[in-house]
Design an enzyme around this catalytic site. Structure first.
Site, short mmCIF file in Angstrom:
data_model
loop_
_atom_site.label_atom_id
_atom_site.label_comp_id
_atom_site.label_asym_id
_atom_site.label_seq_id
_atom_site.Cartn_x
_atom_site.Cartn_y
_atom_site.Cartn_z
CD GLN A 1 -2.55 -1.22 2.65
OE1 GLN A 1 -3.59 -0.60 2.85
NE2 GLN A 1 -1.96 -1.93 3.60
CG ASP B 1 7.95 3.58 1.01
OD1 ASP B 1 7.58 3.47 2.20
OD2 ASP B 1 8.15 2.58 0.27
CG HIS C 1 -3.02 2.56 -1.79
ND1 HIS C 1 -3.00 2.42 -0.42
CD2 HIS C 1 -4.20 2.02 -2.19
CE1 HIS C 1 -4.12 1.85 -0.01
NE2 HIS C 1 -4.87 1.58 -1.08
CB CYS D 1 -0.73 17.78 -15.98
SG CYS D 1 -1.76 19.26 -16.12
CB CYS E 1 -2.71 19.20 -20.43
SG CYS E 1 -1.04 19.11 -19.76
CB CYS F 1 1.71 21.02 -16.18
SG CYS F 1 1.50 20.53 -17.88
CB SER G 1 -4.23 0.21 10.47
OG SER G 1 -4.57 0.87 9.25
CG ASN H 1 0.46 -4.14 13.29
OD1 ASN H 1 0.86 -3.27 14.08
ND2 ASN H 1 -0.30 -3.85 12.25
CD GLU I 1 -1.63 -0.47 17.25
OE1 GLU I 1 -1.28 0.01 18.33
OE2 GLU I 1 -2.20 0.17 16.36
N1 APR Z 1 6.54 -2.79 12.75
C1 APR Z 1 5.33 -3.38 12.54
N2 APR Z 1 4.17 -2.70 12.48
C2 APR Z 1 4.23 -1.37 12.63
C3 APR Z 1 5.44 -0.67 12.86
C4 APR Z 1 6.63 -1.44 12.91
N3 APR Z 1 7.82 -0.87 13.12
N4 APR Z 1 5.16 0.65 12.97
C5 APR Z 1 3.83 0.77 12.84
N5 APR Z 1 3.26 -0.44 12.64
C6 APR Z 1 1.86 -0.75 12.38
C7 APR Z 1 0.86 0.06 13.18
O1 APR Z 1 0.55 -0.60 14.41
C8 APR Z 1 -0.35 0.06 12.24
O2 APR Z 1 -1.18 -1.08 12.46
O3 APR Z 1 1.62 -0.43 11.03
C9 APR Z 1 0.26 -0.05 10.84
C10 APR Z 1 0.22 1.25 10.06
O4 APR Z 1 -1.13 1.54 9.83
P1 APR Z 1 -1.50 2.86 8.99
O5 APR Z 1 -0.75 4.00 9.53
O6 APR Z 1 -3.00 2.92 8.93
O7 APR Z 1 -0.92 2.56 7.53
P2 APR Z 1 -1.54 1.63 6.41
O8 APR Z 1 -2.22 0.44 7.00
O9 APR Z 1 -0.50 1.39 5.40
O10 APR Z 1 -2.65 2.60 5.76
C11 APR Z 1 -3.33 2.12 4.63
O11 APR Z 1 -4.32 4.28 4.32
O12 APR Z 1 -4.04 6.52 4.45
C12 APR Z 1 -4.12 5.48 3.57
O13 APR Z 1 -3.21 5.31 1.43
C13 APR Z 1 -2.85 5.32 2.79
O14 APR Z 1 -1.81 3.27 2.05
C14 APR Z 1 -2.34 3.95 3.18
C15 APR Z 1 -3.59 3.26 3.69
ZN ZN Z 2 -0.80 20.36 -17.97
#
Ligand code: APR
Ligand code: ZN
Length: 249
Positions: free
Chosen positions: A102, A105, A120, A128, A131, A149, A191, A215, A217
């Site tokens: 997702q 980077d 994503h 742009c 155009c 642009c 998340s 994760n 959490e």
């Molecule tokens: N190791 C493991 N898990 C981690 C770490 C880490 N070092 N740091 C953070 N996390 C976990 C957090 O606990 C959380 O559950 O990564 C998750 C990040 O969740 P989000 O910030 O919601 O990111 P993401 O799930 O990628 O969001 C999905 O939402 O805003 C849009 O387009 C954006 O692609 C993104 C999408």
């Molecule tokens: Zn343009």
């Protein structure tokens, strides 16, 4: 870090006919890019409705570029961390079929992963909206932002998927093909609250795949979709799993 679960994950990977990874912003946290929804995350500073919605970009691109500049400044200096490098190694060893991310980077590709699906979009190219001119943004410097642009001088938009925009068709098709044909998913640092992305592990689960969540959490997947959650930082857990795979294979 629960060593029993590290050993279990290594065994599950070795027994799996086809394993994919599904990653979110958490996997890049240890590269210095804050995630979105943890404390101190990007959405604490910038309300996604005001900054990450495609209508916001149409009505006030200068304002949205305040958030984008912050994102670009973090991404431009970020390096892959041991979690990205570990997935690239797992792919080289032949135990990982693809990474569906997702994240925008580009750190999975920088780490050496070859089969990366950017669900994503990417920050590396910009378009742009007036155009349809497109720009390769890989050589952009902070002083070039926000880029205009060269044809109609409107502000360019990075090819990341804003809320309210469709998922790139190819990414969506390939991702669900992977999720329907895999036997294990490593769900790392997400998340799992944004759809349709979050339905990738759910689709895999419905077809009998093993869901291994990594994760700091629990998430909405933990109870009911994930077979088990390895609590902790991806930057420590992934390399530990790779070491265990090497030890027992
Ligand atoms: N190791 C493991 N898990 C981690 C770490 C880490 N070092 N740091 C953070 N996390 C976990 C957090 O606990 C959380 O559950 O990564 C998750 C990040 O969740 P989000 O910030 O919601 O990111 P993401 O799930 O990628 O969001 C999905 O939402 O805003 C849009 O387009 C954006 O692609 C993104 C999408
Ligand atoms: Zn343009």
């Amino acid at each position: 870090m629960d060593h029993k679960l590290i050993q279990r994950a290594a065994k599950d990977i070795l027994n799996s006919k086809k394993t994919i990874a599904f990653t979110g912003a958490g996997i890049s946290a240890e590269s210095g890019i804050p995630d979105f929804r943890s404390a101190g995350g990007l959405w604490e500073k910038f309300d996604p409705e005001e900054y990450a919605d495609i209508h916001a970009f149409h009505t006030n691109p200068e304002k949205v570029w305040l958030m984008l500049k912050e994102m670009f400044s973090l991404i431009m200096t970020a390096k892959p961390n041991p979690a990205h490098l570990g997935l690239a190694e797992l792919e080289r060893m032949g135990y990982l079929s693809s990474v569906i991310t997702q994240n925008v980077d580009g750190l999975h590709q920088l780490a050496g992963s070859r089969n990366v699906i950017e669900f994503h979009g990417t920050h590396r190219t910009l378009s742009c909206l007036k155009c349809s001119f497109t720009l390769d943004g890989t050589s952009l410097k902070m002083e070039d932002l926000p880029p205009r642009c060269s044809r109609c001088s409107s502000l360019l938009k990075p090819d990341v998927v804003f809320f309210g925009e469709p998922i790139p068709w190819e990414a969506q098709t390939v991702s669900f093909k992977e999720s329907k044909s895999c036997s294990a998913v490593l769900v790392i640092g997400t998340s799992a609250v944004v759809y349709p992305a979050a339905s990738i592990p759910i689709t895999a689960k419905e077809r009998g795949a093993m869901i291994i969540e990594i994760n700091r959490e629990p998430t909405p997947l933990t109870d009911g979709i994930s077979d088990y959650l390895i609590l902790g930082s991806a930057g420590e857990i992934i390399p530990a799993i790779i070491e265990e795979v090497k030890r027992i294979r």
